[in-house]
Design an enzyme around this catalytic site. Structure first.
Site, short mmCIF file in Angstrom:
data_model
loop_
_atom_site.label_atom_id
_atom_site.label_comp_id
_atom_site.label_asym_id
_atom_site.label_seq_id
_atom_site.Cartn_x
_atom_site.Cartn_y
_atom_site.Cartn_z
CB THR A 1 6.30 -46.64 -8.69
OG1 THR A 1 6.32 -45.25 -9.00
CG2 THR A 1 7.55 -46.98 -7.88
CG ASP A 2 6.44 -43.13 -12.84
OD1 ASP A 2 6.38 -43.08 -11.59
OD2 ASP A 2 5.86 -42.29 -13.57
CD GLU A 3 7.43 -41.74 -7.01
OE1 GLU A 3 8.25 -41.66 -6.08
OE2 GLU A 3 6.28 -41.30 -6.93
CE1 TYR B 1 6.03 -46.33 -2.94
CE2 TYR B 1 6.73 -44.71 -4.58
CZ TYR B 1 5.94 -45.80 -4.23
OH TYR B 1 5.08 -46.36 -5.14
CE LYS C 1 6.27 -50.41 -5.36
NZ LYS C 1 5.22 -51.39 -4.94
P1 NAD Z 1 -2.27 -47.46 -0.95
O1 NAD Z 1 -1.30 -46.88 0.02
O2 NAD Z 1 -3.53 -46.75 -1.26
O3 NAD Z 1 -2.69 -48.93 -0.47
C1 NAD Z 1 -1.76 -49.85 0.02
C2 NAD Z 1 -2.55 -51.03 0.61
O4 NAD Z 1 -1.60 -51.99 1.09
C3 NAD Z 1 -3.43 -50.64 1.80
O5 NAD Z 1 -4.69 -51.24 1.68
C4 NAD Z 1 -2.68 -51.18 2.99
O6 NAD Z 1 -3.54 -51.53 4.07
C5 NAD Z 1 -2.01 -52.40 2.39
N1 NAD Z 1 -0.82 -52.81 3.13
C6 NAD Z 1 0.21 -52.02 3.53
N2 NAD Z 1 1.11 -52.75 4.19
C7 NAD Z 1 0.67 -54.03 4.18
C8 NAD Z 1 1.18 -55.26 4.67
N3 NAD Z 1 2.36 -55.31 5.32
N4 NAD Z 1 0.49 -56.40 4.47
C9 NAD Z 1 -0.71 -56.35 3.82
N5 NAD Z 1 -1.24 -55.22 3.33
C10 NAD Z 1 -0.56 -54.08 3.50
O7 NAD Z 1 -1.42 -47.73 -2.27
P2 NAD Z 1 -1.84 -47.58 -3.79
O8 NAD Z 1 -1.73 -46.15 -4.17
O9 NAD Z 1 -3.09 -48.31 -4.02
O10 NAD Z 1 -0.64 -48.34 -4.49
C11 NAD Z 1 -0.73 -49.73 -4.76
C12 NAD Z 1 0.58 -50.18 -5.38
O11 NAD Z 1 0.83 -49.44 -6.56
C13 NAD Z 1 1.79 -49.93 -4.48
O12 NAD Z 1 2.67 -51.03 -4.61
C14 NAD Z 1 2.42 -48.67 -5.04
O13 NAD Z 1 3.82 -48.65 -4.81
C15 NAD Z 1 2.10 -48.82 -6.50
N6 NAD Z 1 1.98 -47.54 -7.25
C16 NAD Z 1 1.07 -46.59 -6.86
C17 NAD Z 1 0.94 -45.43 -7.63
C18 NAD Z 1 -0.05 -44.35 -7.28
O14 NAD Z 1 -0.13 -43.35 -7.99
N7 NAD Z 1 -0.87 -44.52 -6.24
C19 NAD Z 1 1.74 -45.23 -8.76
C20 NAD Z 1 2.68 -46.20 -9.08
C21 NAD Z 1 2.77 -47.37 -8.35
O1 TDX Z 2 0.50 -31.61 -0.75
C1 TDX Z 2 1.11 -31.85 -1.79
N1 TDX Z 2 1.63 -30.83 -2.53
C2 TDX Z 2 2.33 -31.02 -3.68
O2 TDX Z 2 2.79 -30.06 -4.31
C3 TDX Z 2 1.29 -33.20 -2.28
C4 TDX Z 2 0.74 -34.36 -1.51
C5 TDX Z 2 1.99 -33.38 -3.45
N2 TDX Z 2 2.51 -32.33 -4.13
C6 TDX Z 2 3.27 -32.58 -5.36
C7 TDX Z 2 4.41 -33.56 -5.21
C8 TDX Z 2 4.47 -34.22 -6.56
O3 TDX Z 2 5.24 -33.43 -7.44
O4 TDX Z 2 2.38 -33.19 -6.28
C9 TDX Z 2 3.02 -34.21 -7.03
C10 TDX Z 2 2.30 -35.53 -6.78
O5 TDX Z 2 2.54 -35.88 -5.44
P1 TDX Z 2 1.96 -37.23 -4.80
O6 TDX Z 2 0.50 -37.27 -5.01
O7 TDX Z 2 2.48 -37.33 -3.40
O8 TDX Z 2 2.58 -38.34 -5.76
P2 TDX Z 2 4.11 -38.70 -6.13
O9 TDX Z 2 5.05 -38.25 -5.09
O10 TDX Z 2 4.34 -38.22 -7.53
O11 TDX Z 2 4.04 -40.30 -6.08
C11 TDX Z 2 2.88 -40.99 -6.58
O12 TDX Z 2 3.11 -41.54 -7.84
C12 TDX Z 2 3.98 -42.61 -7.92
C13 TDX Z 2 2.44 -42.09 -5.62
O13 TDX Z 2 2.26 -41.54 -4.32
C14 TDX Z 2 3.40 -43.21 -5.57
O14 TDX Z 2 2.88 -44.27 -4.79
C15 TDX Z 2 3.64 -43.70 -6.94
O15 TDX Z 2 4.63 -44.70 -6.96
#
Ligand code: NAD
Ligand code: TDX
Length: 368
Positions: free
Chosen positions: A130-132, A156, A160
């Site tokens: 992630t960019d975080e 989190y 990561k």
């Molecule tokens: P998600 O939470 O939707 O899905 C995570 C999946 O991992 C689920 O299916 C869960 O069952 C599985 N999982 C969790 N723990 C596990 C374990 N111990 N063994 C096997 N499976 C397990 O997550 P996502 O949003 O699809 O994110 C996927 C990846 O991308 C993550 O590594 C996250 O850090 C990264 N990422 C997500 C975002 C975003 O915006 N969603 C942005 C940047 C990076």
């Molecule tokens: O209820 C809410 N109200 C609100 O204001 C939620 C859920 C979020 N927010 C804000 C927080 C953030 O500034 O919206 C923005 C986006 O929030 P999230 O959807 O929780 O994402 P963020 O915290 O930015 O992280 C996401 O992007 C990077 C993903 O959850 C991570 O998995 C990924 O690494």
């Protein structure tokens, strides 16, 4: 032809990736390993019967090793993680266990099968990050590049960052063929409705408050999930081993703008289709009111990062990556998908999630 092991393939991005890969590489073997936590849904993979699905934990190193052996796996695409920042504030332990220990378990299995047994055949361990991990930007700071020092701020992002460092170390020390991508905020089909976009969209449909943290001016770079999948494909195909690549959507937006776009999209759909009012009678749009009337400012998230932005010149220049969707069209596609898949989101938003949500956010509204 490749044989992929996709971890976390029943989660949001993982499921989109599995669908994408099946469509674009129909002859490749694919095994999905997923623990089916609250965020993992088997139904997100419906229609992919040829897929081998294993309900299991990435921390079970021996199981991962035997999957690599039994299915002749040459490529691991590692999505499995605890991914929601708010949950990491509420309970960091699961994030350390899955994101750090779990990634290390996979690395150990990959090293043991691909290096120690000495097969010498080409392999790839691709890690999704992630960019975080880069921390938070001020309004005038340059966007994150691959050279930006790590400065994670939440449990989190710290977990990561730890996993990223382990991937790097297994390449540097043992010669494991790794690549890592650090992407920005994804959105699109199959996203669990705890993240901003699906949560707010569904709350508009069900007439629940839209809980805006702080002043709503935190900025994120929004990446349509299929563009992310294409970026991963490019890195798997032509990325340099040992390298990291940032992937963004080129759409830096403050949360309030994102929320306004969601509200306007919902209102437009209700205006165009009177049947929606019968399906979602609690929606303000069903009663001739604006969805934006649900906006509610609540106490800010602890340690809330102010701004993320991605400098994606490396992946553009080396691999020719460009996001295909702008935010407006990606959001429209996402709204349409959620309207067409009500069964999916109602099924995944089960009691335990609602209890958690209400316990954490039920009383946080400061402005009605
Ligand atoms: P998600 O939470 O939707 O899905 C995570 C999946 O991992 C689920 O299916 C869960 O069952 C599985 N999982 C969790 N723990 C596990 C374990 N111990 N063994 C096997 N499976 C397990 O997550 P996502 O949003 O699809 O994110 C996927 C990846 O991308 C993550 O590594 C996250 O850090 C990264 N990422 C997500 C975002 C975003 O915006 N969603 C942005 C940047 C990076
Ligand atoms: O209820 C809410 N109200 C609100 O204001 C939620 C859920 C979020 N927010 C804000 C927080 C953030 O500034 O919206 C923005 C986006 O929030 P999230 O959807 O929780 O994402 P963020 O915290 O930015 O992280 C996401 O992007 C990077 C993903 O959850 C991570 O998995 C990924 O690494």
């Amino acid at each position: 032809m490749a044989n992929l092991l996709v971890t976390g393939g029943a989660g949001f991005i993982g499921a989109n990736f599995v669908h994408y890969w099946r469509e674009h590489h129909p002859n490749d073997g694919m095994v999905v390993l997923d623990a089916l936590t609250y965020a993992g849904n088997r139904t997100s993979l419906a229609g992919l019967e040829s897929l081998r699905f294993v309900h299991g934990d990435i921390r079970a190193t021996e199981i991962v090793s035997s999957l690599i052996r039994d299915h002749d796996i040459d490529t691991i695409v590692h999505f499995a993680a605890e991914s929601h920042v708010d949950r990491s504030i509420d309970g960091p332990d699961a994030f350390i266990d899955t994101n750090i220990t779990g990634t290390h378990s996979l690395l150990k299995a990959a090293k043991s099968e691909w290096l120690d047994r000495g097969s010498g055949r080409p392999h790839r361990f691709h890690h999704i990050s992630t960019d975080e991990v880069y921390g938070s930007l001020g309004p005038d700071d340059p966007p994150f590049s691959e050279l930006t020092p790590y400065a994670p701020n939440s449990p989190y992002s710290a977990s990561k960052a730890g996993s990223d460092h382990l991937v790097r170390a297994y390449h540097h020390t043992f010669g494991l063929q790794t690549t890592t991508t650090n992407c920005s905020n994804n959105y699109g089909p199959y996203q669990f409705p705890e993240k901003l976009i699906p949560l707010f969209l569904i709350n508009c449909l069900t007439g629940k408050p839209l809980p805006i943290y702080g002043d709503g001016m935190n900025v994120r770079d929004w990446l349509y999930v299929k563009d992310h999948c294409r970026g991963i494909e490019l890195v798997l195909d032509r990325g340099q081993v040992g390298q990291t690549y940032n992937i963004g959507g080129g759409e830096e937006l403050p949360n309030l703008t994102v929320i306004d776009v969601i509200c306007a999209a919902v209102d437009e759909r209700f205006n165009a289709d009177p049947a929606l009012a019968a399906r979602f009678p609690d929606a303000p749009a069903a009663k001739g009111q604006a969805s934006s009337s649900l906006k509610t400012f609540v106490t800010d998230r602890l340690g809330h990062d102010r701004r993320y932005a991605i400098d994606e010149r490396k992946i553009q220049e080396e691999l020719g990556y460009r996001p295909a969707r702008d935010f407006k069209s990606g959001l429209a596609a996402t709204v349409d998908w959620y309207l067409a898949h009500e069964n999916w989101w109602r099924a995944v938003m089960d009691g335990s999630y609602r209890v958690w949500l209400e316990r954490n956010y039920g009383s946080r509204a400061t402005v009605g």
